[in-house]
Design a protein around this motif. Structure first.
Motif, short mmCIF file in Angstrom:
data_model
loop_
_atom_site.label_atom_id
_atom_site.label_comp_id
_atom_site.label_asym_id
_atom_site.label_seq_id
_atom_site.Cartn_x
_atom_site.Cartn_y
_atom_site.Cartn_z
N LYS A 1 64.34 91.03 75.27
CA LYS A 1 63.38 89.93 75.18
C LYS A 1 63.80 88.75 76.05
O LYS A 1 62.96 88.07 76.60
CB LYS A 1 63.21 89.47 73.73
CG LYS A 1 62.41 90.44 72.90
CD LYS A 1 60.99 90.54 73.45
CE LYS A 1 60.14 91.51 72.69
NZ LYS A 1 58.86 91.76 73.35
N GLY B 1 68.41 87.01 63.34
CA GLY B 1 67.53 87.29 62.22
C GLY B 1 66.93 88.68 62.26
O GLY B 1 67.09 89.43 63.22
N ASP B 2 66.22 88.98 61.20
CA ASP B 2 65.45 90.21 61.11
C ASP B 2 64.10 89.85 60.51
O ASP B 2 63.79 88.68 60.31
CB ASP B 2 66.19 91.27 60.29
CG ASP B 2 66.62 90.80 58.91
OD1 ASP B 2 65.86 90.05 58.27
OD2 ASP B 2 67.70 91.19 58.46
N THR B 3 63.28 90.85 60.20
CA THR B 3 61.94 90.57 59.70
C THR B 3 61.95 89.92 58.32
O THR B 3 61.00 89.24 57.95
CB THR B 3 61.09 91.85 59.65
OG1 THR B 3 61.78 92.83 58.88
CG2 THR B 3 60.85 92.38 61.06
N ALA B 4 63.03 90.08 57.57
CA ALA B 4 63.11 89.51 56.23
C ALA B 4 63.74 88.11 56.22
O ALA B 4 63.50 87.33 55.30
CB ALA B 4 63.91 90.44 55.31
N ASP B 5 64.57 87.79 57.23
CA ASP B 5 65.31 86.53 57.21
C ASP B 5 65.62 86.13 58.65
O ASP B 5 66.39 86.81 59.33
CB ASP B 5 66.60 86.71 56.41
CG ASP B 5 67.32 85.41 56.14
OD1 ASP B 5 67.05 84.41 56.84
OD2 ASP B 5 68.16 85.39 55.23
N LEU B 6 65.07 85.02 59.10
CA LEU B 6 65.23 84.61 60.50
C LEU B 6 66.60 84.04 60.84
O LEU B 6 66.94 83.89 62.01
CB LEU B 6 64.14 83.59 60.88
CG LEU B 6 62.73 84.15 60.92
CD1 LEU B 6 61.74 83.04 61.28
CD2 LEU B 6 62.62 85.29 61.91
#
Length: 85
Positions: free
Chosen positions: A24, A51-56
């Motif tokens: 990215k 982060g991930d989709t649950a926690d940035l």
């Protein structure tokens, strides 16, 4: 003939010095050092969040400019490690 330094692919990847970005954000200087700078006020903080989709911000690297310390946060604060500079 041109010397483009900034590239955006059709998939949304951004390359600075990289014509074919591998992620990215891809920073490259194949002729020497590659430096990224985060600049805040003298009383602010420079922060990189992981982060991930649950926690940035499940992981974080933080530098506090007013107190001159660096902090590494793992698993959203369950384990903290700080180094004073």
């Amino acid at each position: 003939n041109h010397n483009d330094k900034f590239f955006v692919t059709s998939g949304g990847n951004i390359g600075v010095g990289a014509a074919s970005p591998g992620g990215k954000l891809h920073l490259a200087n194949t002729g020497g050092d590659c430096t990224a700078v985060l600049q805040s006020s003298a009383s602010g903080q420079s922060i990189i969040n992981f982060g991930d989709t649950a926690d940035l911000d499940v992981g974080q690297i933080l530098y506090n400019h007013s107190s001159n310390y660096m902090r590494f946060l793992l698993n959203t604060g369950n384990r903290k490690t700080s180094y004073n500079c």
